[in-house]
Design a protein around this motif. Sequence first.
Motif, PDB file in Angstrom:
ATOM      1  N   ILE A 221     -12.634  -2.886  53.963  1.00 35.91           N
ATOM      2  CA  ILE A 221     -12.474  -3.770  52.811  1.00 35.91           C
ATOM      3  C   ILE A 221     -12.788  -5.214  53.196  1.00 35.91           C
ATOM      4  O   ILE A 221     -12.886  -5.556  54.374  1.00 35.91           O
ATOM      5  N   LEU A 222     -12.917  -6.035  52.159  1.00 36.71           N
ATOM      6  CA  LEU A 222     -13.054  -7.485  52.335  1.00 36.71           C
ATOM      7  C   LEU A 222     -11.973  -8.240  51.570  1.00 36.71           C
ATOM      8  O   LEU A 222     -11.908  -9.464  51.625  1.00 36.71           O
ATOM      9  N   GLY A 223     -11.142  -7.493  50.834  1.00 32.68           N
ATOM     10  CA  GLY A 223     -10.147  -8.147  49.992  1.00 32.68           C
ATOM     11  C   GLY A 223     -10.765  -8.807  48.777  1.00 32.68           C
ATOM     12  O   GLY A 223     -10.218  -9.774  48.238  1.00 32.68           O
ATOM     13  N   THR A 224     -11.900  -8.286  48.315  1.00 34.92           N
ATOM     14  CA  THR A 224     -12.585  -8.865  47.160  1.00 34.92           C
ATOM     15  C   THR A 224     -11.760  -8.628  45.897  1.00 34.92           C
ATOM     16  O   THR A 224     -11.367  -7.505  45.605  1.00 34.92           O
ATOM     17  N   SER A 225     -11.502  -9.691  45.154  1.00 36.21           N
ATOM     18  CA  SER A 225     -10.741  -9.536  43.911  1.00 36.21           C
ATOM     19  C   SER A 225     -11.163 -10.601  42.914  1.00 36.21           C
ATOM     20  O   SER A 225     -11.647 -11.673  43.285  1.00 36.21           O
ATOM     21  N   ILE A 226     -10.940 -10.268  41.642  1.00 36.88           N
ATOM     22  CA  ILE A 226     -11.311 -11.183  40.567  1.00 36.88           C
ATOM     23  C   ILE A 226     -10.251 -11.093  39.481  1.00 36.88           C
ATOM     24  O   ILE A 226      -9.732 -10.012  39.198  1.00 36.88           O
ATOM     25  N   ILE A 227      -9.892 -12.225  38.932  1.00 35.71           N
ATOM     26  CA  ILE A 227      -8.815 -12.299  37.951  1.00 35.71           C
ATOM     27  C   ILE A 227      -9.267 -13.166  36.779  1.00 35.71           C
ATOM     28  O   ILE A 227      -9.859 -14.226  36.978  1.00 35.71           O
ATOM     29  N   LYS A 228      -8.956 -12.723  35.567  1.00 34.22           N
ATOM     30  CA  LYS A 228      -9.139 -13.570  34.389  1.00 34.22           C
ATOM     31  C   LYS A 228      -7.834 -14.296  34.126  1.00 34.22           C
ATOM     32  O   LYS A 228      -6.777 -13.681  34.023  1.00 34.22           O
TER      33      LYS A 228
ATOM     34  N   ILE B 152     -14.376 -18.682  44.444  1.00 30.29           N
ATOM     35  CA  ILE B 152     -15.164 -19.235  43.344  1.00 30.29           C
ATOM     36  C   ILE B 152     -14.296 -19.234  42.091  1.00 30.29           C
ATOM     37  O   ILE B 152     -13.696 -18.216  41.743  1.00 30.29           O
ATOM     38  N   ILE B 153     -14.229 -20.363  41.415  1.00 34.50           N
ATOM     39  CA  ILE B 153     -13.452 -20.486  40.179  1.00 34.50           C
ATOM     40  C   ILE B 153     -14.307 -21.210  39.143  1.00 34.50           C
ATOM     41  O   ILE B 153     -14.929 -22.228  39.436  1.00 34.50           O
ATOM     42  N   GLY B 154     -14.332 -20.677  37.940  1.00 44.62           N
ATOM     43  CA  GLY B 154     -15.090 -21.302  36.864  1.00 44.62           C
ATOM     44  C   GLY B 154     -14.984 -20.481  35.591  1.00 44.62           C
ATOM     45  O   GLY B 154     -14.284 -19.468  35.539  1.00 44.62           O
ATOM     46  N   LYS B 155     -15.707 -20.903  34.571  1.00 43.98           N
ATOM     47  CA  LYS B 155     -15.669 -20.217  33.285  1.00 43.98           C
ATOM     48  C   LYS B 155     -16.787 -19.195  33.121  1.00 43.98           C
ATOM     49  O   LYS B 155     -16.645 -18.232  32.374  1.00 43.98           O
ATOM     50  N   LYS B 156     -17.920 -19.423  33.792  1.00 38.67           N
ATOM     51  CA  LYS B 156     -19.062 -18.515  33.664  1.00 38.67           C
ATOM     52  C   LYS B 156     -19.721 -18.332  35.024  1.00 38.67           C
ATOM     53  O   LYS B 156     -19.791 -19.271  35.819  1.00 38.67           O
ATOM     54  N   GLY B 157     -20.220 -17.126  35.284  1.00 38.09           N
ATOM     55  CA  GLY B 157     -21.038 -16.884  36.457  1.00 38.09           C
ATOM     56  C   GLY B 157     -20.289 -16.656  37.751  1.00 38.09           C
ATOM     57  O   GLY B 157     -20.906 -16.561  38.815  1.00 38.09           O
ATOM     58  N   VAL B 158     -18.956 -16.537  37.687  1.00 40.42           N
ATOM     59  CA  VAL B 158     -18.179 -16.325  38.907  1.00 40.42           C
ATOM     60  C   VAL B 158     -18.444 -14.940  39.475  1.00 40.42           C
ATOM     61  O   VAL B 158     -18.662 -14.774  40.677  1.00 40.42           O
ATOM     62  N   ASP B 159     -18.415 -13.913  38.615  1.00 34.69           N
ATOM     63  CA  ASP B 159     -18.552 -12.531  39.093  1.00 34.69           C
ATOM     64  C   ASP B 159     -19.898 -12.306  39.778  1.00 34.69           C
ATOM     65  O   ASP B 159     -19.981 -11.612  40.798  1.00 34.69           O
ATOM     66  N   LYS B 160     -20.957 -12.905  39.241  1.00 34.73           N
ATOM     67  CA  LYS B 160     -22.292 -12.744  39.838  1.00 34.73           C
ATOM     68  C   LYS B 160     -22.304 -13.258  41.281  1.00 34.73           C
ATOM     69  O   LYS B 160     -22.744 -12.561  42.201  1.00 34.73           O
ATOM     70  N   ARG B 161     -21.785 -14.469  41.489  1.00 38.44           N
ATOM     71  CA  ARG B 161     -21.815 -15.054  42.842  1.00 38.44           C
ATOM     72  C   ARG B 161     -20.830 -14.353  43.771  1.00 38.44           C
ATOM     73  O   ARG B 161     -21.112 -14.176  44.955  1.00 38.44           O
ATOM     74  N   LEU B 162     -19.691 -13.947  43.235  1.00 37.40           N
ATOM     75  CA  LEU B 162     -18.691 -13.279  44.065  1.00 37.40           C
ATOM     76  C   LEU B 162     -19.246 -11.983  44.644  1.00 37.40           C
ATOM     77  O   LEU B 162     -19.061 -11.681  45.833  1.00 37.40           O
ATOM     78  N   ASP B 163     -19.938 -11.207  43.820  1.00 37.12           N
ATOM     79  CA  ASP B 163     -20.473  -9.931  44.306  1.00 37.12           C
ATOM     80  C   ASP B 163     -21.618 -10.127  45.289  1.00 37.12           C
ATOM     81  O   ASP B 163     -21.779  -9.347  46.228  1.00 37.12           O
ATOM     82  N   VAL B 164     -22.423 -11.163  45.087  1.00 39.16           N
ATOM     83  CA  VAL B 164     -23.460 -11.491  46.076  1.00 39.16           C
ATOM     84  C   VAL B 164     -22.806 -11.829  47.412  1.00 39.16           C
ATOM     85  O   VAL B 164     -23.226 -11.353  48.473  1.00 39.16           O
ATOM     86  N   LEU B 165     -21.747 -12.625  47.363  1.00 41.06           N
ATOM     87  CA  LEU B 165     -21.066 -13.028  48.588  1.00 41.06           C
ATOM     88  C   LEU B 165     -20.397 -11.837  49.267  1.00 41.06           C
ATOM     89  O   LEU B 165     -20.436 -11.702  50.500  1.00 41.06           O
TER      90      LEU B 165
END
Length: 442
Positions: free
Chosen positions: A323-330, A391-404
Amino acid sequence: MKYVIIGGVAAGMSAAMEIYRTDETAEITVLERGEDYSYGQCGLPYVIDGVIPELEDVVARRVGTFREKYGMDARTKTEVTNINAKDQIVYGIDLKTGEGFEVPYDKLLIATGSDPIVPDWEGTDLDGIHTLKTLTDTEGIMKDLDESIKHVTIVGGGYIGLEMAESFKTLGKEVTLIQRGKQVAPIFDSDMAELIHEEADRKNIDLKLGESVVGFSGDERVNTVKTDKNEYSTDLVLLAIGVLANTQFLQGTGIHLNPRGAVLVNPYMQTSLKNIYAAGDCATDFHRVKQVNDHIPLGTTSNKQGRIAGANMAGNPLQFKGILGTSIIKFFDLTLGRTGLSEREAKQLNFPYEVQTTKANSHAGYYPGGETLHLKLIYHRDSRKLLGGQIIGKKGVDKRLDVLAMALHHEMTVHDLVDVDLSYAPPYNGVWDPLQQMGRKA
């Protein structure tokens, strides 16, 4: 071959289905302590606030499906109390009748998940105090949220605490969130957490940071939350202070656990005992950046580990890659994403590291509708290998997070980021993606 699985949710049923597909002669018995099988726990906050219309929508398969369609002995209200690893027998209690039972196995999977932490505080048995983990928990909260509930107090500012703060606010409730530490979302560094605090303030969430709850009071039903600094009136309380692996029944079996009670497993999901496997929230995860066994309970990991455990149990060798501990929250208008190491973790692990931070537009600056992205990149000072990012923001966070996350998985450097052929069109990106801009600066 007799397969026994303890736990009927994400990891357990992913394993059961993999065994079913791999071994046509399998005899599969599933022992589930609760009443529900195979549902999406991560969707429960969105059922409570009505974004997901029905509780049934988060259920992948009901228990009857596993019995009737797949021929499994799928039981409910059965609590396992002990395992005899030498004779390969599982012992438990039928919670419906109170009678004991035993089930022999050839291969056993421990997929018991985790339970919400409920400290031994005064008044935790009062009505109106809830945790959120199961469908039954969700129904209990929804039944309790009538018009008389004006104010809700959330104890804990992690995933569930933040998501439920939004859910309760969406339902028109006043919300106080109490966090023992100095910031919410402790998986983020403090500089990034400030953005979350600002969003909470904009949405009128009353944050109480640096306060520890010591108890509750009320006449049968909770009406007061007591901390080490103050007392707060409330109509309903949600405890969201974390989870612990549900492995207490393994004491005395000789199975190896980590200090927090998670079952230690190898890449094949095997435990220290012959023919016993473990997967999901109750098992350890190998962290690809830290290079040690970790324990980060996430739904994605549970499903992956369950599939891999089932395949290995049925004779199809697969390895869990870590794992990398990748997570995303709204969180209201913000998306909060992180992967790999935080700066705090890099410091604790004595990694020689560097940090890049930047603010960038979510797409081409001249195209309307762009939003600011706040990015933080951590990389190794000497090798320049990526260590993590937030990464924190209103748009485009998920795209960059998954690339990273993909870059971290393949052990790329900050220089490698610059060379990746990422998609570009003005509504989606600039010619240099924000991650690549940071790579160039580094």
